[in-house]
Design an enzyme around this catalytic site. Structure first.
Site, PDB file in Angstrom:
ATOM      1  N   ARG A 116     -26.045  13.455  72.305  1.00 15.10           N
ATOM      2  CA  ARG A 116     -24.964  12.928  71.444  1.00 15.10           C
ATOM      3  C   ARG A 116     -24.407  13.968  70.477  1.00 15.10           C
ATOM      4  NH1 ARG A 116     -28.488   8.569  70.933  1.00 15.10           N
ATOM      5  NH2 ARG A 116     -28.069   6.996  72.516  1.00 15.10           N
ATOM      6  N   LYS A 138     -10.429  22.095  70.630  1.00 18.61           N
ATOM      7  CA  LYS A 138     -10.162  21.347  71.867  1.00 18.61           C
ATOM      8  C   LYS A 138     -11.107  21.877  72.928  1.00 18.61           C
ATOM      9  CE  LYS A 138      -5.206  20.435  71.811  1.00 18.61           C
ATOM     10  NZ  LYS A 138      -3.972  20.744  72.563  1.00 18.61           N
ATOM     11  N   GLU A 180       0.086  35.064  74.979  1.00 19.01           N
ATOM     12  CA  GLU A 180      -0.130  34.107  73.878  1.00 19.01           C
ATOM     13  C   GLU A 180       0.148  34.780  72.521  1.00 19.01           C
ATOM     14  OE1 GLU A 180      -0.481  31.043  74.658  1.00 19.01           O
ATOM     15  OE2 GLU A 180      -1.495  30.968  76.599  1.00 19.01           O
ATOM     16  N   LYS A 222      -3.197  30.879  64.646  1.00 23.57           N
ATOM     17  CA  LYS A 222      -3.648  29.669  65.358  1.00 23.57           C
ATOM     18  C   LYS A 222      -4.424  28.758  64.405  1.00 23.57           C
ATOM     19  CE  LYS A 222      -5.223  27.188  69.143  1.00 23.57           C
ATOM     20  NZ  LYS A 222      -5.625  27.063  70.508  1.00 23.57           N
ATOM     21  N   GLU A 232      -2.845  17.227  66.769  1.00 17.94           N
ATOM     22  CA  GLU A 232      -1.586  17.420  67.499  1.00 17.94           C
ATOM     23  C   GLU A 232      -0.564  16.305  67.308  1.00 17.94           C
ATOM     24  OE1 GLU A 232      -2.109  19.501  71.146  1.00 17.94           O
ATOM     25  OE2 GLU A 232      -0.061  19.140  71.786  1.00 17.94           O
ATOM     26  N   ARG A 236       1.188  21.561  65.700  1.00 16.64           N
ATOM     27  CA  ARG A 236       0.368  22.137  66.777  1.00 16.64           C
ATOM     28  C   ARG A 236       1.134  22.164  68.096  1.00 16.64           C
ATOM     29  NH1 ARG A 236      -6.168  21.150  67.637  1.00 16.64           N
ATOM     30  NH2 ARG A 236      -6.415  22.831  69.131  1.00 16.64           N
ATOM     31  N   ASN A 240       2.988  25.030  72.206  1.00 15.18           N
ATOM     32  CA  ASN A 240       3.380  24.829  73.603  1.00 15.18           C
ATOM     33  C   ASN A 240       4.640  25.589  73.993  1.00 15.18           C
ATOM     34  OD1 ASN A 240       1.303  23.089  74.385  1.00 15.18           O
ATOM     35  ND2 ASN A 240       2.321  21.366  73.384  1.00 15.18           N
ATOM     36  N   HIS A 243       5.342  26.698  77.489  1.00 12.16           N
ATOM     37  CA  HIS A 243       4.318  26.081  78.335  1.00 12.16           C
ATOM     38  C   HIS A 243       4.826  24.930  79.202  1.00 12.16           C
ATOM     39  CE1 HIS A 243       1.609  28.621  76.155  1.00 12.16           C
ATOM     40  NE2 HIS A 243       0.535  28.114  76.739  1.00 12.16           N
ATOM     41  N   HIS A 247       3.774  25.654  82.710  1.00 11.32           N
ATOM     42  CA  HIS A 247       2.786  24.874  83.471  1.00 11.32           C
ATOM     43  C   HIS A 247       3.346  24.443  84.820  1.00 11.32           C
ATOM     44  CE1 HIS A 247       0.231  23.748  79.745  1.00 11.32           C
ATOM     45  NE2 HIS A 247      -0.271  24.778  80.370  1.00 11.32           N
ATOM     46  N   HIS A 257      -1.771  32.280  84.166  1.00 17.17           N
ATOM     47  CA  HIS A 257      -1.221  31.477  83.067  1.00 17.17           C
ATOM     48  C   HIS A 257      -0.245  32.291  82.191  1.00 17.17           C
ATOM     49  CE1 HIS A 257      -1.063  28.438  79.958  1.00 17.17           C
ATOM     50  NE2 HIS A 257      -1.406  29.345  79.061  1.00 17.17           N
TER      51      HIS A 257
HETATM   52  N1  LIG Z   1      -9.231  24.822  74.213  1.00 14.16           N
HETATM   53  C1  LIG Z   1      -8.043  25.354  74.013  1.00 14.16           C
HETATM   54  O1  LIG Z   1      -7.408  25.131  72.996  1.00 14.16           O
HETATM   55  C2  LIG Z   1      -7.481  26.246  75.061  1.00 14.16           C
HETATM   56  C3  LIG Z   1      -6.334  27.010  74.799  1.00 14.16           C
HETATM   57  C4  LIG Z   1      -5.871  27.863  75.773  1.00 14.16           C
HETATM   58  C5  LIG Z   1      -6.537  27.949  77.005  1.00 14.16           C
HETATM   59  N2  LIG Z   1      -7.629  27.183  77.218  1.00 14.16           N
HETATM   60  C6  LIG Z   1      -8.362  27.258  78.496  1.00 14.16           C
HETATM   61  O2  LIG Z   1      -8.861  28.558  78.639  1.00 14.16           O
HETATM   62  C7  LIG Z   1      -8.988  28.864  80.018  1.00 14.16           C
HETATM   63  C8  LIG Z   1      -8.457  30.227  80.268  1.00 14.16           C
HETATM   64  O3  LIG Z   1      -9.191  31.161  79.511  1.00 14.16           O
HETATM   65  P1  LIG Z   1      -9.332  32.678  79.972  1.00 14.16           P
HETATM   66  O4  LIG Z   1      -8.000  33.229  80.268  1.00 14.16           O
HETATM   67  O5  LIG Z   1     -10.187  33.355  78.971  1.00 14.16           O
HETATM   68  O6  LIG Z   1     -10.031  32.529  81.410  1.00 14.16           O
HETATM   69  P2  LIG Z   1     -11.503  32.710  81.988  1.00 14.16           P
HETATM   70  O7  LIG Z   1     -12.534  32.162  81.087  1.00 14.16           O
HETATM   71  O8  LIG Z   1     -11.445  32.208  83.364  1.00 14.16           O
HETATM   72  O9  LIG Z   1     -11.662  34.296  82.028  1.00 14.16           O
HETATM   73  C9  LIG Z   1     -10.837  35.053  82.871  1.00 14.16           C
HETATM   74  C10 LIG Z   1     -11.647  35.961  83.799  1.00 14.16           C
HETATM   75  O10 LIG Z   1     -12.148  37.072  83.042  1.00 14.16           O
HETATM   76  C11 LIG Z   1     -13.556  37.207  83.230  1.00 14.16           C
HETATM   77  N3  LIG Z   1     -14.062  37.780  81.991  1.00 14.16           N
HETATM   78  C12 LIG Z   1     -14.229  37.156  80.799  1.00 14.16           C
HETATM   79  N4  LIG Z   1     -14.582  38.031  79.851  1.00 14.16           N
HETATM   80  C13 LIG Z   1     -14.672  39.241  80.453  1.00 14.16           C
HETATM   81  C14 LIG Z   1     -14.984  40.545  80.001  1.00 14.16           C
HETATM   82  N5  LIG Z   1     -15.251  40.786  78.722  1.00 14.16           N
HETATM   83  N6  LIG Z   1     -14.981  41.560  80.909  1.00 14.16           N
HETATM   84  C15 LIG Z   1     -14.657  41.311  82.210  1.00 14.16           C
HETATM   85  N7  LIG Z   1     -14.342  40.121  82.700  1.00 14.16           N
HETATM   86  C16 LIG Z   1     -14.343  39.086  81.822  1.00 14.16           C
HETATM   87  C17 LIG Z   1     -14.032  35.824  83.591  1.00 14.16           C
HETATM   88  O11 LIG Z   1     -15.235  35.854  84.307  1.00 14.16           O
HETATM   89  C18 LIG Z   1     -12.866  35.303  84.418  1.00 14.16           C
HETATM   90  O12 LIG Z   1     -12.991  35.762  85.739  1.00 14.16           O
HETATM   91  C19 LIG Z   1      -8.274  27.760  80.767  1.00 14.16           C
HETATM   92  O13 LIG Z   1      -9.205  26.893  81.347  1.00 14.16           O
HETATM   93  C20 LIG Z   1      -7.485  27.040  79.684  1.00 14.16           C
HETATM   94  O14 LIG Z   1      -7.333  25.668  79.963  1.00 14.16           O
HETATM   95  C21 LIG Z   1      -8.117  26.350  76.287  1.00 14.16           C
HETATM   96 ZN   LIG Z   2      -1.339  29.097  77.018  1.00 11.79          ZN
END
Ligand SMILES: NC(=O)c1ccc[n+]([C@@H]2O[C@H](COP(=O)([O-])OP(=O)(O)OC[C@H]3O[C@@H](n4cnc5c(N)ncnc54)[C@H](O)[C@@H]3O)[C@@H](O)[C@H]2O)c1
Ligand SMILES: [Zn+2]
Length: 348
Positions: A116, A138, A180, A222, A232, A236, A240, A243, A247, A257
């Site tokens: 929990r 989030k 971003e 941010k 949101e 916030r 987007n 986006h 998307h 992305h």
């Molecule tokens: N929670 C939120 O507010 C929020 C906001 C934006 C995006 N997101 C989410 O984040 C995700 C995308 O994040 P991301 O772009 O970091 O993707 P990811 O976590 O998939 O990382 C991208 C790639 O880089 C690799 N990697 C990570 N760190 C590394 C490093 N230091 N050296 C070498 N390789 C490395 C990973 O293994 C992966 O293959 C999506 O799922 C998206 O929905 C969430």
């Molecule tokens: Zn984004």
């Protein structure tokens, strides 16, 4: 138990509605045992990061999950929970997600439901997760092809920034993060856009100090937006920018992305010219190009419009769209779908 007490790490404390979050902006992963109780700390990372940084995890309870968005699914949640049970993790556990947004999204969610709710901290390792994904509370997982369908809004206790992780980050992931960052500049910070326009990706990859400052600035943007509007209802939504269309084309064309939202931002800027009198599209386009980001592509308008209308932001015959009045000043506008289609056609 979490014991954020290490005085030598710059500790910027930010109050959210239910939790104060420590941003350790000059953190050292090697010193993490000074902020968490070792026996209750459980590290979750992905296989790529583990392979590249294995030594950093020696002596730590570590759970390694498969990498990639396609694994941001319930199976990963079950796997982590079973591993935590196997380790004997109790309510005193602190989960530490070391990774990109996929890892931090999953780990934030698991921490919210395991027993929990247990404490959680993040060590973001991609540029995108440093400036965006790990901030704001989030979290969650995808359900099949539906992105972020299940999850919570719940803040971590700390975020530790150790820029050394970026040494192994592939170039396209840098581009992803810069999309971003440029978005933040477009909606909130004209002077940052100027600075970005006068440099390029190579400059920030080589200049550690400039990069650290840029990351700090973006974390603050941010944080400020989220703090004002944690759930949101207003500001916030400005995050987007780029986006809505982004998307819609991300999945259609299997684009990264950051690349998809780069194109989305250019379209949004052009729509802003007509709807808001925006006149700086050139600066935005030139800046995106300097960071290896695409600024145009051929769109299948009918398919794109169809996907956009399925988006959460549709209201009746209009779509909620983030537009720019000028660089650093964004607004949230309801745009009739008919006009949107006309404008997208016009600029394709
Ligand atoms: N929670 C939120 O507010 C929020 C906001 C934006 C995006 N997101 C989410 O984040 C995700 C995308 O994040 P991301 O772009 O970091 O993707 P990811 O976590 O998939 O990382 C991208 C790639 O880089 C690799 N990697 C990570 N760190 C590394 C490093 N230091 N050296 C070498 N390789 C490395 C990973 O293994 C992966 O293959 C999506 O799922 C998206 O929905 C969430
Ligand atoms: Zn984004």
């Amino acid at each position: 138990m979490l014991i954020v007490k290490y005085k030598n790490m710059k500790n910027w404390k930010v109050k959210f509605s239910s939790q104060t979050v420590s941003f350790l902006l000059e953190g050292k992963f090697a010193a993490i045992n000074k902020i968490v109780d070792k026996s209750n700390a459980f590290y979750i990372t992905d296989e790529n990061i583990f392979a590249l940084h294995e030594k950093k995890f020696i002596g730590k309870n570590t759970i390694v999950i498969p990498a990639g968005e396609e694994h941001k699914q319930q199976a990963a949640v079950d796997f982590i929970i079973e591993a935590l049970l196997h380790f004997g993790a109790t309510r005193e556990a602190v989960l530490i997600g070391v990774g990109g947004g996929v890892v931090t999204d999953i780990v934030g969610y698991v921490a919210g439901i395991y027993m929990r709710g247990v404490a959680v901290g993040f060590v973001p390792t991609t540029l995108l997760s440093m400036v965006d994904a790990s901030i704001g509370g989030k979290n969650g997982i995808d359900v099949g092809l539906y992105k972020n369908m299940v999850g919570l809004i719940r803040q971590p206790s700390f975020l530790l920034y150790d820029l050394d992780f970026l040494k192994t980050l592939p170039k396209h992931q840098w581009e992803n993060g810069f999309a971003e960052i440029i978005k933040h500049a477009a909606i909130k910070d004209a002077s940052m856009m100027k600075a970005l326009a006068s440099h390029d990706l190579n400059y920030y990859q080589k200049n550690k100090k400039a990069l650290a400052l840029l990351i700090e600035k973006n974390v603050k943007i941010k944080v400020k937006v989220v703090q004002k509007d944690e759930f949101e209802k207003g500001d916030r939504k400005l995050l987007n920018f780029g986006h809505t269309l982004g998307h819609a084309i991300e999945n259609q064309h299997a684009l990264l992305h950051g690349h998809a939202i780069s194109i989305g931002m250019v379209y949004a800027a052009k729509i802003s010219q007509v709807m808001e009198g925006f006149n700086d599209t050139g600066l935005l386009v030139d800046t995106l190009k300097k960071y290896g980001l695409p600024t145009s592509m051929h769109l299948d308008i009918d398919q794109t419009m169809q996907i956009m209308q399925k988006d959460k932001k549709k209201q009746g015959s209009s779509i909620q769209y983030v537009l720019l009045k000028k660089i650093g000043y964004a607004v949230y506008q309801s745009v009739p779908i008919k006009s949107l289609e006309k404008l997208i056609k016009l600029y394709s």
